[in-house]
Design an enzyme around this catalytic site. Structure first.
Site, PDB file in Angstrom:
ATOM      1  N   HIS A   1      11.055  35.409 -14.616  1.00  0.00           N
ATOM      2  CA  HIS A   1      10.297  34.642 -15.607  1.00  0.00           C
ATOM      3  C   HIS A   1      10.892  35.046 -16.957  1.00  0.00           C
ATOM      4  O   HIS A   1      10.467  36.033 -17.575  1.00  0.00           O
ATOM      5  CB  HIS A   1       8.809  34.976 -15.567  1.00  0.00           C
ATOM      6  CG  HIS A   1       8.179  34.848 -14.210  1.00  0.00           C
ATOM      7  ND1 HIS A   1       8.136  33.659 -13.515  1.00  0.00           N
ATOM      8  CD2 HIS A   1       7.543  35.758 -13.433  1.00  0.00           C
ATOM      9  CE1 HIS A   1       7.511  33.852 -12.359  1.00  0.00           C
ATOM     10  NE2 HIS A   1       7.145  35.112 -12.283  1.00  0.00           N
TER      11      HIS A   1
ATOM     12  N   GLN B   1       9.067  36.224 -20.300  1.00  0.00           N
ATOM     13  CA  GLN B   1       8.323  37.479 -20.338  1.00  0.00           C
ATOM     14  C   GLN B   1       9.163  38.629 -20.890  1.00  0.00           C
ATOM     15  O   GLN B   1       8.609  39.670 -21.280  1.00  0.00           O
ATOM     16  CB  GLN B   1       7.769  37.798 -18.955  1.00  0.00           C
ATOM     17  CG  GLN B   1       6.706  36.798 -18.515  1.00  0.00           C
ATOM     18  CD  GLN B   1       6.155  37.049 -17.125  1.00  0.00           C
ATOM     19  OE1 GLN B   1       6.304  38.136 -16.575  1.00  0.00           O
ATOM     20  NE2 GLN B   1       5.516  36.034 -16.553  1.00  0.00           N
TER      21      GLN B   1
ATOM     22  N   ARG C   1      -2.232  39.805 -17.051  1.00  0.00           N
ATOM     23  CA  ARG C   1      -2.032  38.362 -17.029  1.00  0.00           C
ATOM     24  C   ARG C   1      -2.613  37.689 -18.265  1.00  0.00           C
ATOM     25  O   ARG C   1      -2.055  36.704 -18.770  1.00  0.00           O
ATOM     26  CB  ARG C   1      -2.633  37.754 -15.754  1.00  0.00           C
ATOM     27  CG  ARG C   1      -2.249  36.306 -15.544  1.00  0.00           C
ATOM     28  CD  ARG C   1      -2.778  35.753 -14.243  1.00  0.00           C
ATOM     29  NE  ARG C   1      -4.206  35.528 -14.279  1.00  0.00           N
ATOM     30  CZ  ARG C   1      -4.865  34.724 -13.429  1.00  0.00           C
ATOM     31  NH1 ARG C   1      -4.189  34.096 -12.473  1.00  0.00           N
ATOM     32  NH2 ARG C   1      -6.157  34.584 -13.505  1.00  0.00           N
TER      33      ARG C   1
ATOM     34  N   HIS D   1       3.510  27.516  -7.136  1.00  0.00           N
ATOM     35  CA  HIS D   1       3.333  28.841  -7.737  1.00  0.00           C
ATOM     36  C   HIS D   1       2.748  29.845  -6.770  1.00  0.00           C
ATOM     37  O   HIS D   1       3.253  30.969  -6.627  1.00  0.00           O
ATOM     38  CB  HIS D   1       2.438  28.731  -8.976  1.00  0.00           C
ATOM     39  CG  HIS D   1       2.176  30.043  -9.646  1.00  0.00           C
ATOM     40  ND1 HIS D   1       1.126  30.882  -9.275  1.00  0.00           N
ATOM     41  CD2 HIS D   1       2.826  30.681 -10.647  1.00  0.00           C
ATOM     42  CE1 HIS D   1       1.147  31.961 -10.030  1.00  0.00           C
ATOM     43  NE2 HIS D   1       2.166  31.870 -10.867  1.00  0.00           N
TER      44      HIS D   1
ATOM     45  N   ARG E   1      -3.076  30.196  -4.773  1.00  0.00           N
ATOM     46  CA  ARG E   1      -4.153  30.010  -5.752  1.00  0.00           C
ATOM     47  C   ARG E   1      -3.956  28.727  -6.552  1.00  0.00           C
ATOM     48  O   ARG E   1      -4.917  28.087  -6.964  1.00  0.00           O
ATOM     49  CB  ARG E   1      -4.197  31.182  -6.746  1.00  0.00           C
ATOM     50  CG  ARG E   1      -4.350  32.548  -6.144  1.00  0.00           C
ATOM     51  CD  ARG E   1      -4.597  33.607  -7.223  1.00  0.00           C
ATOM     52  NE  ARG E   1      -3.627  33.565  -8.321  1.00  0.00           N
ATOM     53  CZ  ARG E   1      -2.459  34.175  -8.323  1.00  0.00           C
ATOM     54  NH1 ARG E   1      -2.086  34.869  -7.255  1.00  0.00           N
ATOM     55  NH2 ARG E   1      -1.656  34.108  -9.368  1.00  0.00           N
TER      56      ARG E   1
ATOM     57  N   HIS F   1       4.992  32.646  -4.816  1.00  0.00           N
ATOM     58  CA  HIS F   1       4.349  33.955  -4.921  1.00  0.00           C
ATOM     59  C   HIS F   1       3.326  34.092  -3.796  1.00  0.00           C
ATOM     60  O   HIS F   1       2.558  33.162  -3.545  1.00  0.00           O
ATOM     61  CB  HIS F   1       3.551  34.066  -6.230  1.00  0.00           C
ATOM     62  CG  HIS F   1       4.372  34.136  -7.475  1.00  0.00           C
ATOM     63  ND1 HIS F   1       4.037  33.433  -8.613  1.00  0.00           N
ATOM     64  CD2 HIS F   1       5.484  34.832  -7.795  1.00  0.00           C
ATOM     65  CE1 HIS F   1       4.894  33.706  -9.572  1.00  0.00           C
ATOM     66  NE2 HIS F   1       5.795  34.550  -9.097  1.00  0.00           N
TER      67      HIS F   1
ATOM     68  N   HIS G   1       7.242  38.751  -3.518  1.00  0.00           N
ATOM     69  CA  HIS G   1       6.388  39.948  -3.457  1.00  0.00           C
ATOM     70  C   HIS G   1       5.980  40.260  -2.016  1.00  0.00           C
ATOM     71  O   HIS G   1       6.417  41.253  -1.459  1.00  0.00           O
ATOM     72  CB  HIS G   1       5.163  39.859  -4.370  1.00  0.00           C
ATOM     73  CG  HIS G   1       5.486  39.590  -5.796  1.00  0.00           C
ATOM     74  ND1 HIS G   1       6.330  40.399  -6.528  1.00  0.00           N
ATOM     75  CD2 HIS G   1       5.099  38.581  -6.637  1.00  0.00           C
ATOM     76  CE1 HIS G   1       6.443  39.920  -7.750  1.00  0.00           C
ATOM     77  NE2 HIS G   1       5.725  38.818  -7.848  1.00  0.00           N
TER      78      HIS G   1
ATOM     79  N   ASP H   1      11.780  39.607 -12.161  1.00  0.00           N
ATOM     80  CA  ASP H   1      10.427  39.106 -12.391  1.00  0.00           C
ATOM     81  C   ASP H   1      10.037  39.104 -13.862  1.00  0.00           C
ATOM     82  O   ASP H   1      10.487  38.269 -14.624  1.00  0.00           O
ATOM     83  CB  ASP H   1       9.436  39.916 -11.538  1.00  0.00           C
ATOM     84  CG  ASP H   1       8.078  39.243 -11.414  1.00  0.00           C
ATOM     85  OD1 ASP H   1       7.833  38.235 -12.103  1.00  0.00           O
ATOM     86  OD2 ASP H   1       7.239  39.717 -10.632  1.00  0.00           O
TER      87      ASP H   1
END
Length: 443
Positions: A56, A59, A80, A203, A206, A228, A265, A316
């Site tokens: 990402h 980040q 987050r 993604h 969720r 993920h 992960h 990541d």
């Protein structure tokens, strides 16, 4: 151009006095036992470049700025919220500047390809830009500027949690309908350079329903397909509460998981889930430094590797960007868990086991050619400098690079371009200054 290495890692092992001819971004020829010729670029130790299968990039802009504890116990979920605040403030120009810095640092670390798991799609208010692929275009521009090869993974994000729950305000820049997301993937196809690849990424469980995930897999077959999964225990508990199954168990039961998939992960697994992932030949996308930084947990590498599982390494959150460091953290996490040494090795060199596993699994997950120093392969090469000048031509070189301090990245070629020289990206100062200005405006 021509390149001479005192020692090089070839597909059948280490060789001395290796002379390469590079042409049109590829290795044209490889000769061993050959002395250097006038005009050759000289390298001490030459290895293939590694793929970074999960990034990402934005980040990188707040690296090191989430390490102060609040009044309650900090966790992935409190981190987050900081990430959302940063993401909501990014302009397209800042996105490009920060991504370019991350990609330059990846090249300096020995990565020659990046898998960009990109979910920052829209304007800060959640509306689409005039060019709906504006933010992806900035990723392509950063890759072009730095010279790194790109596997772009636009992210489908529709919901805020199992249920599905409505997305929150912090997620408004991420959201797509299936139709608009399909348009985004096609726009990315049109922007790709010859060395680039385009995949896609729901993604997480969720953020996308199982119906949406399976529909995407059917609509875009034979592409890298990343997700993920099972990163945090709360995610496991929420999935069990909603579906009656654990995340990986649910995915393997209901989705067409195959060798095209990369499960990012996959931290919290049962023995049956370990065996199930390995059986599909999906790649486990491991990001050990970020997983340690966020307190995710420890991936069960020993049983996964014993079952024939494939893995790759990613940076990541880009809190640190280091190819050797990701491999080292993977092994060290296993040593802490098992209270043993050389856990990831089968027999022999741990460094070699980690390097070859990350190279093969990462390239497969990014739909890229296997990293090899062989005629016809992309000229993605890393020259290491040995500060101790020890005369070695075996896997101890990989051990020393990953676990020691005496081997450093000196030069890097990506798609034949000599982008890192003397340990620095050739455009580092300009790229750093633009990223620094963007971060000062944001933080």
């Amino acid at each position: 151009m021509t390149l001479h290495a005192k020692t090089a890692l070839l597909p059948d092992g280490w060789a001395r006095d290796v002379r390469l001819v590079l042409r049109a971004g590829r290795i044209d020829s490889v000769a061993t036992g050959t002395p250097p010729q006038p005009g050759d670029h000289r390298a001490g130790i030459l290895i293939p470049g590694l793929p970074n299968l999960h990034s990402h990039a934005f980040q990188r802009g707040f690296s090191g700025l989430t390490e102060q504890r609040g009044p309650t116990c900090d966790s992935f979920w409190t981190w987050r919220e900081m990430m959302y605040r940063f993401a909501l403030s990014l302009t397209p120009e800042a996105m490009q500047a920060i991504a370019a810095l991350a990609y330059a640092e990846m090249l300096e670390a020995g990565f020659t390809r990046v898998g960009e798991f990109h979910y920052l799609h829209h304007a800060p208010d959640g509306r689409a830009y005039d060019n709906p692929a504006e933010m992806s275009a900035r990723i392509f521009a950063a890759a072009e500027d730095t010279g790194i090869s790109l596997t772009h993974l636009p992210v489908f994000y529709a919901h805020g949690g199992f249920g599905p729950k409505p997305a929150g305000e912090g997620q408004r820049r991420f959201l797509h309908t299936p139709d608009r997301f399909a348009d985004l993937v096609q726009a990315c196809d049109a922007m790709a350079r010859p060395q680039d690849r385009i995949g896609l990424a729901p993604h997480s469980l969720r953020a996308a329903t199982m119906d949406q995930i399976t529909a995407l897999a059917q609509a875009f077959p034979n592409r890298p397909f990343h997700i993920h999964i099972a990163e945090q225990l709360q995610e496991v508990e929420d999935c069990v509460a909603f579906t009656g199954q654990r995340p990986v168990e649910y995915l393997l039961t209901h989705a067409p998981v195959s060798a095209d998939w990369c499960l990012i992960h996959a931290t919290h697994l049962t023995d049956a889930e370990v065996q199930g992932i390995a059986a599909t030949q999906a790649v486990a996308g491991l990001c050990p430094i970020t997983e340690a930084n966020l307190g995710d947990g420890i991936f069960p590498a020993e049983p996964f590797l014993a079952a024939g599982g494939r893995f790759g390494l990613g940076t990541d959150s880009n809190v640190q960007i280091t190819a050797a460091g990701e491999a080292r953290m993977l092994e060290y996490s296993q040593r802490l868990h098992h209270r043993a040494r050389n856990v990831c090795a089968d027999t022999g060199s741990t460094g070699a086991r980690l390097f070859h596993g990350a190279a093969s699994g990462g390239a497969h997950a990014l739909a890229a050619p296997a990293p090899q120093i062989t005629p016809g392969a992309p000229a993605d090469l890393v020259a290491l400098h040995d500060l101790m000048a020890l005369d070695m031509a075996d896997d101890r070189l990989l051990d020393r690079w990953i676990f020691g301090t005496d081997l450093t990245v000196a030069d890097v070629w990506a798609h034949g371009a000599h982008l890192v020289q003397g340990g620095r990206h050739i455009h580092r100062d300009r790229i750093r200054d633009l990223a620094a200005a963007a971060c000062r405006a944001l933080i």
